[in-house]
Write a protein that holds these residues in place. Structure first.
Motif, mmCIF file in Angstrom:
data_model
loop_
_atom_site.group_PDB
_atom_site.id
_atom_site.type_symbol
_atom_site.label_atom_id
_atom_site.label_comp_id
_atom_site.label_asym_id
_atom_site.label_seq_id
_atom_site.Cartn_x
_atom_site.Cartn_y
_atom_site.Cartn_z
ATOM 1 N N ARG A 154 -29.969 6.472 -37.267
ATOM 2 C CA ARG A 154 -30.796 6.524 -36.049
ATOM 3 C C ARG A 154 -32.420 6.682 -36.494
ATOM 4 N NH1 ARG A 154 -28.327 9.431 -32.786
ATOM 5 N NH2 ARG A 154 -27.551 7.754 -31.389
ATOM 6 N N TYR A 209 -33.462 3.106 -38.268
ATOM 7 C CA TYR A 209 -33.240 1.857 -37.268
ATOM 8 C C TYR A 209 -34.106 2.164 -35.805
ATOM 9 C CZ TYR A 209 -29.937 -0.212 -40.383
ATOM 10 O OH TYR A 209 -29.200 -0.793 -41.385
ATOM 11 N N VAL A 210 -33.928 3.157 -35.310
ATOM 12 C CA VAL A 210 -34.603 3.251 -33.822
ATOM 13 C C VAL A 210 -36.114 3.830 -34.205
ATOM 14 C CG1 VAL A 210 -34.556 4.448 -31.808
ATOM 15 C CG2 VAL A 210 -32.461 3.470 -32.715
ATOM 16 N N GLU A 219 -32.176 0.938 -28.782
ATOM 17 C CA GLU A 219 -30.941 1.601 -28.481
ATOM 18 C C GLU A 219 -30.341 1.482 -27.366
ATOM 19 O OE1 GLU A 219 -28.588 6.079 -28.862
ATOM 20 O OE2 GLU A 219 -30.409 5.610 -30.235
ATOM 21 N N THR A 220 -29.020 0.422 -27.327
ATOM 22 C CA THR A 220 -28.753 0.129 -25.927
ATOM 23 C C THR A 220 -27.737 1.186 -25.509
ATOM 24 O OG1 THR A 220 -28.614 -2.162 -26.217
ATOM 25 C CG2 THR A 220 -27.064 -1.629 -24.700
ATOM 26 N N GLU A 221 -26.973 1.808 -26.348
ATOM 27 C CA GLU A 221 -26.216 2.801 -25.938
ATOM 28 C C GLU A 221 -25.377 3.306 -27.256
ATOM 29 O OE1 GLU A 221 -22.550 2.309 -23.861
ATOM 30 O OE2 GLU A 221 -22.829 0.282 -23.638
ATOM 31 N N ALA A 222 -24.849 4.566 -27.055
ATOM 32 C CA ALA A 222 -24.413 5.250 -28.211
ATOM 33 C C ALA A 222 -23.521 6.041 -27.796
ATOM 34 C CB ALA A 222 -25.490 5.828 -29.185
ATOM 35 N N HIS A 235 -20.438 5.335 -32.653
ATOM 36 C CA HIS A 235 -21.183 4.210 -32.495
ATOM 37 C C HIS A 235 -22.736 4.220 -32.239
ATOM 38 C CE1 HIS A 235 -16.888 3.630 -31.508
ATOM 39 N NE2 HIS A 235 -17.004 2.457 -32.213
ATOM 40 N N ILE A 236 -23.547 3.340 -32.802
ATOM 41 C CA ILE A 236 -24.544 3.193 -32.060
ATOM 42 C C ILE A 236 -25.103 1.648 -31.710
ATOM 43 C CG2 ILE A 236 -27.257 3.318 -32.282
ATOM 44 C CD1 ILE A 236 -27.041 5.622 -34.411
ATOM 45 N N TYR A 237 -25.293 1.076 -30.785
ATOM 46 C CA TYR A 237 -25.492 -0.291 -30.434
ATOM 47 C C TYR A 237 -27.061 -0.772 -30.381
ATOM 48 C CZ TYR A 237 -20.493 0.181 -29.260
ATOM 49 O OH TYR A 237 -19.210 0.430 -29.304
ATOM 50 N N LEU A 238 -27.439 -1.467 -31.158
ATOM 51 C CA LEU A 238 -28.872 -1.835 -31.031
ATOM 52 C C LEU A 238 -29.253 -3.379 -30.890
ATOM 53 C CD1 LEU A 238 -29.547 0.015 -34.779
ATOM 54 C CD2 LEU A 238 -29.799 0.865 -32.279
ATOM 55 N N HIS A 273 -25.947 -6.030 -27.774
ATOM 56 C CA HIS A 273 -26.486 -5.569 -29.321
ATOM 57 C C HIS A 273 -26.386 -6.591 -30.180
ATOM 58 C CE1 HIS A 273 -21.942 -5.101 -29.552
ATOM 59 N NE2 HIS A 273 -22.165 -5.301 -30.571
#
Length: 327
Positions: free
Chosen positions: A22, A25-26, A33-36, A40-43, A52
């Motif tokens: 995170r 990438y973020v 970051e759409t959600e996590a 998981h992390i959805y980007l 994502h």
């Protein structure tokens, strides 16, 4: 073709530390970051309205689970399953509800052993294209392409063009007229899928499109200030192949990411592929420093679609020469 593959759409990476990922990438690169959750992390990029384009999954080891293509319809998925089964390739279904944000998906171990996924639907989210207050880091816009190391580039090239309906924009050939590397596309840019000669199957990098070259330069400043200066592996520079302005990074687990801008349109039906000689020095670096050895030798391992175990790799069919590259 009885099916319509639209474009490259997402990648699923296994990473060992979600917090470090995170940060990279973020906070450094500026992905949305759409959600996590704790696994998981959805980007996604700023212009993407799909749930994502990059999924990071917590794991004990870093691998690539799948690289994915979007298709036009659910019927395309059924036709693809029939097609790959007739070709004797292993397929599995990922039913709707088993992957967050993605509808029913088909996975196949392709002609080179790569784990390829196809899906038709993805949950829609807010596009952040004009949320300029959220433009941080590299200001990444969208996923652009995959680059894969395979044992036999010509075999992969021929299969993707003749059987899957891809087109070639540029390629490199050796003195025997054998294809050493190839850039193939479905969308109307230089490539969705690149193949390079090397030990494979492995994923060399995932490319993401930036709005302009300045965003790439700014990313270097942010990475250095954030403690990720050593993550910069190659660049910035410009490729002869594709004319791309590029920067190659290694994430905390070693997965290679390319930040990318500056290629061209390939939509005309009379467009002719550009052929580069293997010994032409401008094909790899139009300007900029030469790539390090790691760029030629290192890549991410891929998983078997059924067992989820790393696939064994093999030596390329063409004899190794001095280092060459694809973008």
């Amino acid at each position: 073709m009885d099916f319509n593959i639209i474009r490259c759409a997402r990648a699923v990476l296994h990473v060992t530390d979600l917090d470090k990922s995170r940060e990279f990438y973020v906070k450094a690169l500026g992905f949305i970051e759409t959600e996590a959750d704790d696994q998981h992390i959805y980007l996604r990029g700023l212009e993407e309205c799909g749930h994502h384009s990059l999924l990071l999954k917590k794991s004990d080891e870093a691998h690539v689970e799948a690289i994915s293509y979007k298709v036009s319809s659910e019927e395309d998925l059924d036709r693809l399953e029939q097609f790959f089964t007739l070709k004797g390739m292993k397929t599995i279904w990922m039913e709707k509800g088993t992957q967050k944000g993605v509808g029913r998906a088909l996975r196949v171990q392709d002609i080179s052993g790569l784990p390829i996924e196809y899906f038709a639907s993805m949950d829609q989210v807010s596009r952040m294209l004009q949320r300029y207050d959220l433009y941080t880091g590299s200001r990444v816009q969208r996923i652009d392409h995959f680059n894969c190391m395979v044992k036999d580039v010509e075999k992969a090239h021929d299969f993707y063009i003749k059987e899957l309906g891809f087109a070639c924009s540029e390629y490199t050939e050796d003195e025997h007229k054998k294809i050493w590397a190839a850039w193939l596309h479905r969308k109307h840019t230089v490539h969705d899928q690149a193949f390079m000669n090397g030990e494979g199957p492995r994923i060399h990098h995932i490319g993401f499109w930036l709005p302009d070259p300045l965003a790439l330069i700014h990313a270097c400043d942010v990475l250095a200030a954030s403690g990720f200066g050593k993550s910069i592996e190659r660049g910035p520079g410009r490729h002869g192949l594709s004319n791309a302005f590029f920067l190659y990074l290694r994430d905390p687990d070693g997965h290679r990411i390319e930040l990318y801008n500056g290629d061209y349109l390939t939509s005309d039906p009379d467009f002719n592929p550009v052929c580069w000689d293997l010994d032409d020095p401008q094909r790899q670096t139009f300007w900029g420093h030469e790539a390090p050895d790691s760029w030629f030798n290192e890549a991410s391992s891929v998983l078997d679609i059924e067992t989820r175990k790393p696939l064994k790799t093999g030596e390329p069919t063409l004899k190794k020469r001095k280092p060459t590259f694809v973008i």
